[in-house]
Write an enzyme that holds these catalytic residues in place. Sequence first.
Site, PDB file in Angstrom:
ATOM      1  N   GLU A 215       0.831  -1.211   0.000  1.00  0.00           N
ATOM      2  CA  GLU A 215       0.000   0.000   0.000  1.00  0.00           C
ATOM      3  C   GLU A 215       0.861   1.255   0.000  1.00  0.00           C
ATOM      4  OE1 GLU A 215      -0.316  -2.592   2.050  1.00  0.00           O
ATOM      5  OE2 GLU A 215      -2.398  -2.951   2.629  1.00  0.00           O
ATOM      6  N   ARG A 274       4.090  -1.100  15.326  1.00  0.00           N
ATOM      7  CA  ARG A 274       3.053  -0.427  16.125  1.00  0.00           C
ATOM      8  C   ARG A 274       3.619   0.213  17.385  1.00  0.00           C
ATOM      9  NH1 ARG A 274       2.678  -5.681  15.640  1.00  0.00           N
ATOM     10  NH2 ARG A 274       2.864  -7.061  17.444  1.00  0.00           N
ATOM     11  N   LYS A 516      -1.817 -10.760   2.914  1.00  0.00           N
ATOM     12  CA  LYS A 516      -0.951 -10.035   1.973  1.00  0.00           C
ATOM     13  C   LYS A 516      -0.614 -10.940   0.792  1.00  0.00           C
ATOM     14  CE  LYS A 516       1.452  -7.210   5.456  1.00  0.00           C
ATOM     15  NZ  LYS A 516       2.714  -6.987   6.152  1.00  0.00           N
TER      16      LYS A 516
END
Length: 556
Positions: A215, A274, A516
């Site tokens: 992305e 994260r 993915k």
Amino acid sequence: MAIHETAAWAALKEHAASLQGAHLRDMMRDEDRCAALTAERDGILLDYSRQRVTNETMDMLFNLAEAADLAGKRAAMFTGEKINNTEGRAVMHAALRAPREATMNVDGKNVVPDVHSVLDKIEDFSARVRSGVFKGCTGKPLRNIVSIGIGGSYLGPEFVFEALKCEPAAQGASTGRTLRFLANVDPVDVSRAISGLNPEETLVVVVSKTFTTAETMLNARTMKDWLITSIKGKTAAEITSQHIVAVSTSDKLVQDFGVDAANIFGFWDWVGGRYSVCSAVSVLPIALHYGFDIARRFLDGAHDMDNHFLNEPPRQNIPVLMGLLGVWNSTFLGHGARALLPYSQALLRFAAHIQQVDMESNGKRVAQDGSVLPFDAGEIGFGEPGTNGQHSFYQLIHQGGVFPADFGGYCTSQCPVLLEGDPVPNHEEFMSNFFAQPDVLAYAKTAEELEKEGVPEWFRPHKVFTGNRPSLSLLFPKLDAFSCGQLLAIYEHRTAVQGFVWGLNSFDQWGVELGKKLATKVRTALSTARTSGGDVSEGFNPSTSTLMTYYLANGA
Ligand code: F6P
């Protein structure tokens, strides 16, 4: 011994059963209990008296923490042991906010000087961009930033950006500037990100730890194309070097993309995606938009909470308490979801970020050694700022299934308003809800009470509240860069505590890989079908190939 085989676990199971009949309405009458179930740190107050716990429960949870070697695992994290065993990596996001003089080793090397060398580079670069010394290739100052990234390379920076948008110091420092985020590979997101921006005044920051995420790479190529086709009279190389910078652990891939080596801001494989909010991932865009001093205060706040987490005894340790309560609610009381309810519009992206931190970390089916966990680990996190949520999903929280809730609030508003003639400032009207909602959840409204109020019999069942719904309240003095860092670190460490107790690896994310791979296979099949007119029935089940065929036949 696995945690679920310990005596501490068995004792909690038995204890949970014995508390089944206990109601918060009665538990809240015990003043000593309420006073004991609080913790305070530098003006931050945690009140967890509305959790379905007694002092005995807390002692048993501390025993469980001991049985899980929580203190040992926490120490292993802070000393750079490779606790992310499936990726062979240390978990050292705390080093990202450590002061210059600190020592934090990974593989026998102090990583703090490396951290500060990137921070120094960001300070210098952001000052040059903000002062107009580093300009766009046509000589215009770069006042628009578009930060491209997804997941951990997007959610945290956006949470911090929004949290500080109306904070007076940050607001003043960002006048005339724009910071936007581009995450979704949906081309609509590109259109939203560039709408109204002058490319000559735009700096693109490509944020990707791996610099391979599909992305982000497609969005980066799309933005590069937008810059190159819109800026006239300059070469692609000139445009790229003045308008695109990158944050990544892979210098080579970034340079292959055309970014100048001088404009790469690195981080390290001991920072999980994260958990990368305190790296250049958000420090660069935040410093470019609000100035480096604001970013520094944010890091200081997170570091303050690291010290608290590392040093305070369990009963006063906010992340430890919150993590243990999460284990209690989900594993022992069976509540699989938790609402995140900040009473602050500035925290509109907080739940989205913590959702990723928590669910990508602890949404696991196996323990660290690969054995299948005989209980559901992880919690579903969802939420919205109050009071908006009250007019949305609170109905279910009050009268539907039981979801523990984390309420967050601030004593002082970022933007105080007092209307002439109004008895209370707007912030007080707002915060009245912060205080009222936890009590509505905890206490009940019985059919008998409704009868006394004259509610007709047929109507009473609809107005009954069973109560006994757990929540905790976190009250901060105000929302600024420092306390935003504290809030982030509380929730990062809370997640780690739960993972440590459950005995799983909170720092890998193998569950996102299969999707993915399958998307890559679909992408190839769709493009082959479009170019050579072939069908898409090969290699897919009938349902998927029907959907893909329909899509190809009906799309533009
Ligand atoms: O969602 C999976 C994930 O690997 C996250 O953990 C990570 O933050 C995100 O993708 C983006 O990865 P990268 O920063 O490498 O582009």
